[in-house]
Design a protein around this motif. Sequence first.
Motif, PDB file in Angstrom:
ATOM      1  N   PRO A  39       0.829  -1.203   0.000  1.00  0.00           N
ATOM      2  CA  PRO A  39       0.000   0.000   0.000  1.00  0.00           C
ATOM      3  C   PRO A  39       0.866   1.255   0.000  1.00  0.00           C
ATOM      4  O   PRO A  39       2.007   1.247   0.476  1.00  0.00           O
ATOM      5  CB  PRO A  39      -0.805  -0.112   1.290  1.00  0.00           C
ATOM      6  CG  PRO A  39      -0.092  -1.093   2.130  1.00  0.00           C
ATOM      7  CD  PRO A  39       0.688  -1.979   1.201  1.00  0.00           C
ATOM      8  N   ASP A  40       0.314   2.299  -0.544  1.00  0.00           N
ATOM      9  CA  ASP A  40       0.979   3.590  -0.569  1.00  0.00           C
ATOM     10  C   ASP A  40       1.272   4.029   0.866  1.00  0.00           C
ATOM     11  O   ASP A  40       0.473   3.772   1.774  1.00  0.00           O
ATOM     12  CB  ASP A  40       0.070   4.598  -1.266  1.00  0.00           C
ATOM     13  CG  ASP A  40       0.745   5.913  -1.562  1.00  0.00           C
ATOM     14  OD1 ASP A  40       1.986   5.978  -1.516  1.00  0.00           O
ATOM     15  OD2 ASP A  40       0.025   6.884  -1.860  1.00  0.00           O
ATOM     16  N   ALA A  41       2.404   4.677   1.076  1.00  0.00           N
ATOM     17  CA  ALA A  41       2.792   5.097   2.429  1.00  0.00           C
ATOM     18  C   ALA A  41       1.769   6.051   3.044  1.00  0.00           C
ATOM     19  O   ALA A  41       1.624   6.108   4.264  1.00  0.00           O
ATOM     20  CB  ALA A  41       4.164   5.754   2.387  1.00  0.00           C
ATOM     21  N   ALA A  42       1.037   6.775   2.216  1.00  0.00           N
ATOM     22  CA  ALA A  42       0.049   7.729   2.725  1.00  0.00           C
ATOM     23  C   ALA A  42      -1.255   7.053   3.126  1.00  0.00           C
ATOM     24  O   ALA A  42      -2.103   7.666   3.763  1.00  0.00           O
ATOM     25  CB  ALA A  42      -0.238   8.789   1.663  1.00  0.00           C
ATOM     26  N   ARG A  43      -1.429   5.791   2.767  1.00  0.00           N
ATOM     27  CA  ARG A  43      -2.671   5.069   3.087  1.00  0.00           C
ATOM     28  C   ARG A  43      -2.731   4.788   4.583  1.00  0.00           C
ATOM     29  O   ARG A  43      -1.755   4.440   5.212  1.00  0.00           O
ATOM     30  CB  ARG A  43      -2.755   3.766   2.322  1.00  0.00           C
ATOM     31  CG  ARG A  43      -4.074   3.040   2.607  1.00  0.00           C
ATOM     32  CD  ARG A  43      -4.443   2.007   1.612  1.00  0.00           C
ATOM     33  NE  ARG A  43      -4.493   2.397   0.231  1.00  0.00           N
ATOM     34  CZ  ARG A  43      -5.536   2.991  -0.360  1.00  0.00           C
ATOM     35  NH1 ARG A  43      -6.583   3.303   0.329  1.00  0.00           N
ATOM     36  NH2 ARG A  43      -5.496   3.260  -1.641  1.00  0.00           N
ATOM     37  N   ALA A  44      -3.924   4.947   5.140  1.00  0.00           N
ATOM     38  CA  ALA A  44      -4.123   4.691   6.564  1.00  0.00           C
ATOM     39  C   ALA A  44      -3.938   3.208   6.865  1.00  0.00           C
ATOM     40  O   ALA A  44      -4.343   2.365   6.075  1.00  0.00           O
ATOM     41  CB  ALA A  44      -5.522   5.132   6.977  1.00  0.00           C
TER      42      ALA A  44
END
Length: 94
Positions: A39-44
């Motif tokens: 998952p993208d690092a910005a994803r919760a």
Amino acid sequence: MVGLKVLKNKLSEYVRIAASGESVLITDRDQVVAEIIAPDAARAPRVADAQLAELIRTGLLSPPLARTQKPPRGAPLAALSAIVEELRADRDNR
């Protein structure tokens, strides 16, 4: 690259590989049909937070602009001991 049949049998292994940062290409009859990535690092990290963030990102949900009301504060509706006693009585009646 991994075929569907192998992926089905070793899914958790390939998910761990993707979680470590590698991309896993999934093939079906020698055609790449999907990709598993971390998952993208910005994803919760929590699922519920990620779902809300996705809804906001796609415009299906708008975040509140400001908190205008405080949650109501007051006396509890019932004492904890009364609730526990009622639960025990309910269990005994079953």
